[in-house]
Scaffold this motif. Sequence first.
Motif, short mmCIF file in Angstrom:
data_model
loop_
_atom_site.label_atom_id
_atom_site.label_comp_id
_atom_site.label_asym_id
_atom_site.label_seq_id
_atom_site.Cartn_x
_atom_site.Cartn_y
_atom_site.Cartn_z
N LYS A 33 0.67 -1.09 -0.01
CA LYS A 33 0.19 -0.04 0.03
C LYS A 33 0.80 0.71 0.51
CE LYS A 33 -3.81 -1.90 0.30
NZ LYS A 33 -5.05 -2.09 -1.28
N THR A 34 2.03 1.23 0.48
CA THR A 34 3.10 2.13 0.76
C THR A 34 4.61 1.92 -0.10
OG1 THR A 34 3.43 1.93 2.54
CG2 THR A 34 1.66 3.52 2.14
N CYS A 35 5.53 3.11 0.10
CA CYS A 35 6.44 2.44 -0.63
C CYS A 35 7.60 2.61 0.66
CB CYS A 35 7.15 3.01 -1.52
SG CYS A 35 8.53 2.57 -2.22
N CYS A 36 7.88 1.90 1.86
CA CYS A 36 8.21 2.96 3.16
C CYS A 36 7.41 3.69 4.06
CB CYS A 36 9.78 3.45 2.59
SG CYS A 36 11.06 2.28 1.60
N CYS A 37 7.85 5.21 3.92
CA CYS A 37 6.81 5.62 4.86
C CYS A 37 6.09 6.74 4.09
CB CYS A 37 7.70 6.63 5.41
SG CYS A 37 9.13 7.76 5.37
N VAL A 38 6.03 6.66 2.11
CA VAL A 38 5.49 7.98 1.38
C VAL A 38 4.17 6.72 0.86
CG1 VAL A 38 7.66 9.32 0.91
CG2 VAL A 38 7.56 7.34 -0.25
N ASP A 39 3.55 7.47 0.11
CA ASP A 39 2.56 6.79 -0.82
C ASP A 39 2.74 6.35 -1.82
OD1 ASP A 39 2.21 8.61 -3.27
OD2 ASP A 39 2.67 9.71 -1.36
N LEU A 40 2.84 5.03 -2.44
CA LEU A 40 2.89 4.37 -3.37
C LEU A 40 3.97 5.29 -4.96
CD1 LEU A 40 0.65 1.56 -4.33
CD2 LEU A 40 3.16 1.39 -3.65
N ARG A 41 2.72 6.19 -5.12
CA ARG A 41 3.41 7.26 -6.04
C ARG A 41 4.78 7.93 -6.18
NH1 ARG A 41 -0.80 8.18 -10.43
NH2 ARG A 41 -2.50 7.06 -9.89
N THR A 42 4.69 8.88 -4.87
CA THR A 42 5.87 9.42 -4.61
C THR A 42 7.31 8.32 -4.16
OG1 THR A 42 4.76 11.18 -3.19
CG2 THR A 42 7.19 10.97 -2.71
N GLY A 43 6.93 7.15 -4.27
CA GLY A 43 7.82 5.63 -4.00
C GLY A 43 8.30 6.19 -5.31
#
Length: 225
Positions: free
Chosen positions: A4-14
């Motif tokens: 659902k997320t990329c580390c501590c950011v959302d998928l789009r930012t990641g």
Amino acid sequence: MSVKTCCCVDLRTGGLIIAGFEIFCGLISLKTGLLVPLIKFVVGGCLIYGILKNVSGCLVPYLIEQLISVAGALGTLIYIAFKGFTKPEDVDAFFKELLVGEMDENDFAILKTIAIILVIILTIESIYSWIVIFSLYQEITAFGHKVQDSVFLDNYPHHHPNLTIDNYQTNPNLSNINLGNYPPSSHLTMSHYPANLNVGINSYPLNSNQNHGTNASDGLAFNYQ
């Protein structure tokens, strides 16, 4: 398999961070030739465009490239592990080809260990990046389907609803007309709305002395918005 997320950011930012890292790797590999940097630049550019414009197909090149990279990295680790137990000298020869310059045995052992650790880290990073972009691909694809469904429903607001009347009487009260219950369980149904008004009424106690609107043959007046 998705996140659902990329580390501590959302998928789009990641995903944008991963695309930037892809382009950065292309810049680093310029000294090795033009083919690898060109692939990195194209893949990274497609990834950025696909994320910003919600084009899931532009994420596919990265998914394919990362699968190849992960397969190569895993193959390298398996080779090193297998040769390390059977013929350690082959592993040393393999790393001596990669590490340029003369060095003593202690420095070579340290650099070899560092190289193995880097390969493991990059393999894990590649697998995780692939999962992130694949999750983003699924999200953008689902978003595209929702947009298409919304446009279809906006253009066809009366797509096969049924008109139902509960507690039907001689002089029906239009407040009893229910357009929200589908499928109906009532006495009067219209399968295609709006359409030519061909209403079939079973055992309807029509009072011929009453005026039922402009369509007296049906015995019922409907007001359509």
